[in-house]
Design an enzyme around this catalytic site. Structure first.
Site, short mmCIF file in Angstrom:
data_model
loop_
_atom_site.label_atom_id
_atom_site.label_comp_id
_atom_site.label_asym_id
_atom_site.label_seq_id
_atom_site.Cartn_x
_atom_site.Cartn_y
_atom_site.Cartn_z
N GLU A 111 64.54 -26.77 52.31
CA GLU A 111 65.89 -27.12 51.85
C GLU A 111 66.17 -26.36 50.57
OE1 GLU A 111 66.82 -31.52 53.70
OE2 GLU A 111 66.21 -31.41 51.63
N HIS A 227 77.42 -33.51 47.57
CA HIS A 227 76.77 -32.72 48.62
C HIS A 227 77.79 -31.71 49.11
CE1 HIS A 227 74.53 -31.59 52.17
NE2 HIS A 227 73.51 -32.31 51.73
N ARG A 273 72.51 -27.32 45.08
CA ARG A 273 73.71 -28.01 45.58
C ARG A 273 74.97 -27.82 44.74
NH1 ARG A 273 71.25 -33.59 47.81
NH2 ARG A 273 70.30 -32.46 49.51
N HIS A 334 77.61 -37.81 46.75
CA HIS A 334 76.38 -38.02 47.52
C HIS A 334 75.34 -38.85 46.80
CE1 HIS A 334 73.40 -37.12 50.53
NE2 HIS A 334 72.62 -36.48 49.68
N ARG A 369 69.60 -33.49 41.10
CA ARG A 369 68.42 -33.84 41.91
C ARG A 369 68.09 -32.75 42.92
NH1 ARG A 369 67.88 -36.21 46.97
NH2 ARG A 369 70.13 -36.48 47.06
C1 SIN Z 1 70.40 -33.60 53.20
O1 SIN Z 1 69.83 -33.81 54.26
O2 SIN Z 1 71.04 -32.58 52.95
C2 SIN Z 1 70.35 -34.66 52.14
C3 SIN Z 1 69.00 -34.79 51.60
C4 SIN Z 1 69.07 -35.28 50.20
O3 SIN Z 1 70.13 -35.64 49.70
O4 SIN Z 1 68.04 -35.25 49.53
#
Ligand code: SIN
Length: 511
Positions: A111, A227, A273, A334, A369
Site C-alpha cells: 500500500e 482517503h 494519502r 477516513h 497515518r
Molecule cells: C484502505 O484499504 O485503503 C484503507 C486502509 C487504511 O485506512 O489503513
C-alpha cells in the site's frame, strides 16, 4: 451500582480484543450503542501492517511510519508498534483470524508509502470484517457480558479517579450506572463529521466528547485523514476503494482518461494519502469534474475478483463491472489521527481511564497515518492496557515534540446560524474544515459550532447524544486547525501552505 473490573465502551477491534485479554484478569462488561457488530472495524479493507515478510524488518516499518507522520510521531510509541506487531499477528491467528495465504505463507500486499509489501489481508478485501467476526464470535462464546443498544453518556470521576460510567439504554430511555476499576474507551472515530466519509454511522466522536467532558486531554485533532478514493456514484454512500487496489496495479485517470498522478509526484498512484488526495482535488478542479477514476481494466479479471471480491461485488450491485469499466472516486473523510491523549500503556491523564483504537492518540500516527497501521495500533496498545492494569506501568512516554495547551475559545455568535442537525454539521465540516482549510473558513465553522453547542437541548436519546458528541468533537477539530498556523501531514491550510519548525509540537485541548 453493578461493579466490574473492566468496563469497555465500544465493540470494534479495540473493544473486543481488550475484552478477550481482560477476561482472564477479572470481570468484564462491554457496552456498545448498537449491536456488537456495528463498528468501523468491519469496513477496513486494506488490512493490517506488520513486518513479517522475509525482506522486511521492524526498522523499515518504523522508518515508513515516521516518514508518513511528518515530524509528529511519538518515537517510543512507534518502536513499540512495529516491534510488537509480529507477536500480535500471531495472537490474531491463534484467535482464528483467517489471513489469506500464498504457497502456505501469509500473503502480503503493498500500500502507499510502505517501502515493501507488508499488508496482511483476509478474504481479499474483507480484512476488518473477518477480524470483527472472529473476535465477536470469541466474545459471544466466552463469559463476557455485552450490553447492546447501550450508549455511554458520562464518565463518573471522583477526586480525579474513574469510578464508572453512566449509560443510556437506547431501547427504554433509562439511565444506568456501571462501576469499574478500569474504564476503556474504544468508541472509534468521528468520520460522521463530514458529508463524505468512508466511516459507518457509529463514528460520531462519542469517546472524544465523553473524555473531554470528564477532563481528559485531547490532542492532534486537526489531523483528519481523507482517503483519496471513495466510490462516488450518485445516491450511493461513499464506499472505500482500498488503496490496495492501486497497490496491485490500479491507476488513477481524470475524466478525460488521462493518467495524471505522475504529473504531481514521482511516487504517482502510490504517494502518501494526503498527496494523492490533494492531487485529486487539483485535477478535479482543473477538469471541472467532481470525480476521477481508478482503472483496473488492464488487470486479469480473476485478480480483481479474487483479490477484491467485496469491492467487485459492491460495484456490480450498483451496475458497474470494474473488470470492464472505470471506478468513479473522490476523496472522503477516513481517519482521525488525533484523539484522547494516552501514554504507551493506554493511560490518560485521569486515573483508571484508558483509550484504545481510533478514539485514542497514542502518538504512533503523528500528522498522517501510514495505511493499515490502525488495526495494528488497536491490538498492540490494548494488549498493553491489560498488561498495565495487572502489572503496573512505567512512567508515561514524553513524546517526540513539545506541546501547547489550550481551552476552547469564546466565539462570537454569527448573524446567520443554520439550525443544528447532523446533515448541516456534515456540510459545514466538508465545506469549511475539509481537506483544504484557512483562517476564514475555520473561523466561520468555529463560530457556528460554538453557537450550536450552547443552543442544543439536553440530549435524551441516541441521535441527540450523537449530535452533541459530534458538535464537541467538531469544535475540537476546528479549534485545533485554527491554532495550527502551518500545513503538515493531513492538515493543509491554504493561508499557511508550508510546514514550520516552530510547529513541530502537539496541540493539546483541555476543558
Ligand atoms: C484502505 O484499504 O485503503 C484503507 C486502509 C487504511 O485506512 O489503513
Amino acid at each position: 451500582m453493578k461493579q466490574y473490573d473492566y468496563v469497555i465502551v465500544g465493540s470494534g477491534i479495540a473493544g473486543l480484543y481488550t475484552a478477550l485479554l481482560a477476561k482472564t484478569q477479572g470481570s468484564v462488561l462491554i457496552i456498545t450503542k448498537g449491536s456488537i457488530d456495528d463498528c468501523n472495524t468491519k469496513y477496513a479493507q486494506g488490512g493490517i501492517a506488520a513486518a513479517i515478510g522475509k525482506n522486511d524488518s521492524p526498522e523499515t516499518h518504523f522508518k515508513d511510519t515516521v516518514a508518513a507522520g511528518d515530524g509528529l510521531c511519538d518515537i517510543e510509541a512507534v518502536r513499540i508498534l512495529v516491534n510488537e506487531a509480529p507477536a500480535r499477528i500471531t495472537d490474531l491467528v491463534n484467535f482464528g483470524v483467517p489471513f489469506d495465504t500464498l504457497n502456505g505463507e501469509i500473503a502480503l500486499t503493498l500500500e502507499a508509502a510502505h517501502s515493501i509489501p507488508r499488508i496482511l489481508h483476509a478474504g481479499g478485501d474483507a480484512t476488518g470484517e473477518h477480524i470483527e467476526v472472529t473476535l465477536s464470535e470469541q466474545v459471544r462464546s466466552s463469559k463476557i457480558q455485552v450490553l447492546e443498544d447501550c450508549l455511554a453518556t458520562e464518565i463518573l470521576v471522583e477526586k480525579g479517579v474513574v469510578k464508572g460510567v453512566k449509560a443510556l439504554d437506547c431501547r427504554t430511555g433509562s439511565i444506568e450506572e456501571f462501576g469499574c476499576r478500569s474504564l476503556i474507551l474504544a468508541t472509534g472515530g468521528a468520520g460522521q463529521l463530514y458529508k463524505f466519509s468512508t466511516n459507518s454511522d457509529i463514528a460520531t466522536g462519542d469517546g472524544i466528547a465523553l473524555a473531554f467532558n470528564a477532563g481528559a486531554e485531547i490532542v492532534d485533532m486537526e489531523f483528519f485523514q481523507f482517503h483519496p478514493t471513495a466510490l462516488r456514484l450518485p445516491g450511493v454512500t461513499p464506499f472505500l476503494i482500498s488503496e490496495a487496489v492501486r497497490g496491485e496495479g490500479g491507476v488513477l485517470r481524470n475524466v478525460d482518461g488521462y493518467r495524471f498522478m505522475p504529473d504531481y509526484t514521482p511516487e504517482a498512484d502510490l504517494a502518501p494519502r494526503d498527496i494523492v488526495a490533494h492531487s485529486l482535488l487539483y485535477e478535479m478542479k482543473k477538469t471541472g469534474s467532481d470525480r476521477v477514476f481508478i482503472d483496473v481494466t488492464h488487470l486479469p479479471p480473476y485478480v480483481i475478483t479474487t483479490r477484491f471480491p467485496h469491492i467487485y461485488r459492491f460495484c456490480l450491485d450498483h451496475g458497474l463491472d470494474i473488470t470492464k469499466g472505470l471506478i468513479p472516486v473522490a476523496p472522503a473523510a477516513h481517519y482521525m489521527m488525533g484523539g484522547i491523549k494516552t501514554n504507551s500503556w493506554g493511560e490518560t491523564n485521569i486515573a483508571g481511564l484508558f483509550a484504545a483504537g481510533e478514539t485514542a492518540c497514542t502518538g504512533v500516527h503523528g500528522a498522517n497515518r501510514l495505511a493499515s497501521n490502525s488495526l495494528l495500533e488497536a491490538i498492540v496498545f490494548t494488549k498493553r492496557i491489560v498488561e498495565g492494569t495487572t502489572k503496573g506501568t512505567e512512567p508515561p512516554s514524553t513524546g517526540q515534540g513539545e506541546e501547547v495547551r489550550h481551552s476552547l475559545s469564546q466565539r462570537r455568535v454569527p448573524e446567520i446560524v443554520p439550525p443544528p442537525s447532523r446533515s448541516a454539521l456534515q456540510q459545514l465540516h466538508w465545506d469549511k474544515v475539509g481537506i483544504i482549510r484557512n483562517k476564514e473558513s475555520l473561523t466561520e465553522a468555529a463560530d457556528i459550532l460554538a453557537t450550536w453547542q450552547k443552543s442544543l437541548p439536553q440530549p435524551t436519546d441516541r441521535p441527540s447524544y450523537e449530535l452533541n458528541n459530534l458538535v464537541i468533537t467538531g469544535r475540537l477539530v476546528t479549534e485545533a486547525a485554527l491554532l495550527r498556523k502551518e500545513s503538515r501531514g493531513a492538515h493543509f491550510r491554504s493561508d499557511f501552505p508550508h510546514s514550520s519548525p516552530q510547529w513541530q509540537r502537539h496541540i493539546v485541548l483541555v476543558k
